[in-house]
Design a protein around this motif. Structure first.
Motif, PDB file in Angstrom:
ATOM      1  N   ASN A 110       0.958   1.424  -3.827  1.00  0.00           N
ATOM      2  CA  ASN A 110      -0.351   1.950  -3.998  1.00  0.00           C
ATOM      3  C   ASN A 110      -1.350   0.884  -4.859  1.00  0.00           C
ATOM      4  OD1 ASN A 110      -2.886   3.786  -3.757  1.00  0.00           O
ATOM      5  ND2 ASN A 110      -2.150   4.771  -5.343  1.00  0.00           N
ATOM      6  N   ASN A 114      -5.621  -0.714   5.777  1.00  0.00           N
ATOM      7  CA  ASN A 114      -5.435   1.020   6.629  1.00  0.00           C
ATOM      8  C   ASN A 114      -4.587   1.650   6.814  1.00  0.00           C
ATOM      9  OD1 ASN A 114      -8.552   1.088   8.019  1.00  0.00           O
ATOM     10  ND2 ASN A 114      -7.293  -1.238   8.658  1.00  0.00           N
ATOM     11  N   THR A 115      -3.831   1.059   5.491  1.00  0.00           N
ATOM     12  CA  THR A 115      -3.070   1.977   5.447  1.00  0.00           C
ATOM     13  C   THR A 115      -2.328   2.498   4.320  1.00  0.00           C
ATOM     14  OG1 THR A 115      -1.367  -0.079   5.973  1.00  0.00           O
ATOM     15  CG2 THR A 115      -0.129   1.841   4.773  1.00  0.00           C
ATOM     16  N   ALA A 116      -2.226   3.889   4.252  1.00  0.00           N
ATOM     17  CA  ALA A 116      -2.043   4.984   3.060  1.00  0.00           C
ATOM     18  C   ALA A 116      -1.295   4.836   1.975  1.00  0.00           C
ATOM     19  CB  ALA A 116      -2.595   6.658   3.544  1.00  0.00           C
ATOM     20  N   GLU A 160       1.890   6.368   0.026  1.00  0.00           N
ATOM     21  CA  GLU A 160       2.911   7.639   0.720  1.00  0.00           C
ATOM     22  C   GLU A 160       3.274   8.824  -0.442  1.00  0.00           C
ATOM     23  OE1 GLU A 160       6.863   5.922   1.747  1.00  0.00           O
ATOM     24  OE2 GLU A 160       5.479   5.084   3.813  1.00  0.00           O
ATOM     25  N   ARG A 168       0.892  -1.449   0.328  1.00  0.00           N
ATOM     26  CA  ARG A 168       0.080  -0.075   0.204  1.00  0.00           C
ATOM     27  C   ARG A 168       0.909   1.052   0.398  1.00  0.00           C
ATOM     28  NH1 ARG A 168      -3.250   1.364  -1.548  1.00  0.00           N
ATOM     29  NH2 ARG A 168      -4.522   2.966   0.070  1.00  0.00           N
ATOM     30  N   GLN A 169       1.691   1.472   0.956  1.00  0.00           N
ATOM     31  CA  GLN A 169       2.563   2.591   1.064  1.00  0.00           C
ATOM     32  C   GLN A 169       3.660   2.882   0.011  1.00  0.00           C
ATOM     33  OE1 GLN A 169       5.111   0.847   4.559  1.00  0.00           O
ATOM     34  NE2 GLN A 169       3.883   2.276   6.280  1.00  0.00           N
TER      35      GLN A 169
END
Length: 144
Positions: A102, A127-129, A131, A98-99
């Protein structure tokens, strides 16, 4: 957990039991099951393509795909231009997917991770955005 997140989920026969377990753990989210609906032998692309299409067209925020090794569903999903499907086998891999990448679909190898780890990785993934920044430049170069 954000209830604004919507999830498309699918599996082949090898991932069926895990898919059912995962669905039960996602009661805070809107989840659509794209199949398979029993543990009889099936072809994973029949379920990976609809999940990928649902995420690609924006109907769902994220996808979860499960098969024995996660390779087949990941290869299939990644044929879609706007999909970044990541095979995850450790919690840190789910976070980095995710970081840094994406990723919008997490692929779980049911034969190689515990149910507990699968649930943990999915929670981390959801729950991970992303960056952005230098990672955004790289991600923008992925599609052909």
């Amino acid at each position: 957990m954000s209830t604004n997140i919507t999830i498309a989920i699918g599996s082949d026969h090898a991932g069926f039991d895990y898919k059912e377990m995962i669905k039960a753990s996602l009661e805070a989210y809107e989840v659509k099951d794209f199949g398979t609906y029993n543990p009889e032998s099936v072809d994973y692309p029949d379920f990976a393509h609809p999940v990928a299409e649902a995420v690609e067209n924006g109907a769902f925020t994220f996808g979860i795909l499960v098969c024995g090794s996660a390779n087949g569903v990941a290869i299939t999903a990644n044929k879609h231009q706007q999909i970044r499907a990541a095979i995850c086998w450790q919690n840190k891999i789910a976070a980095l997917a995710r970081q840094h990448n994406n990723a919008n679909i997490i692929c779980i190898p049911a034969r190689f991770v515990s149910e507990e780890l699968a649930r943990e990785m999915i929670t981390t993934f959801l729950n991970t955005a992303f960056e952005g920044g230098r990672h955004g430049t790289r991600v923008n170069k992925i599609s052909c």
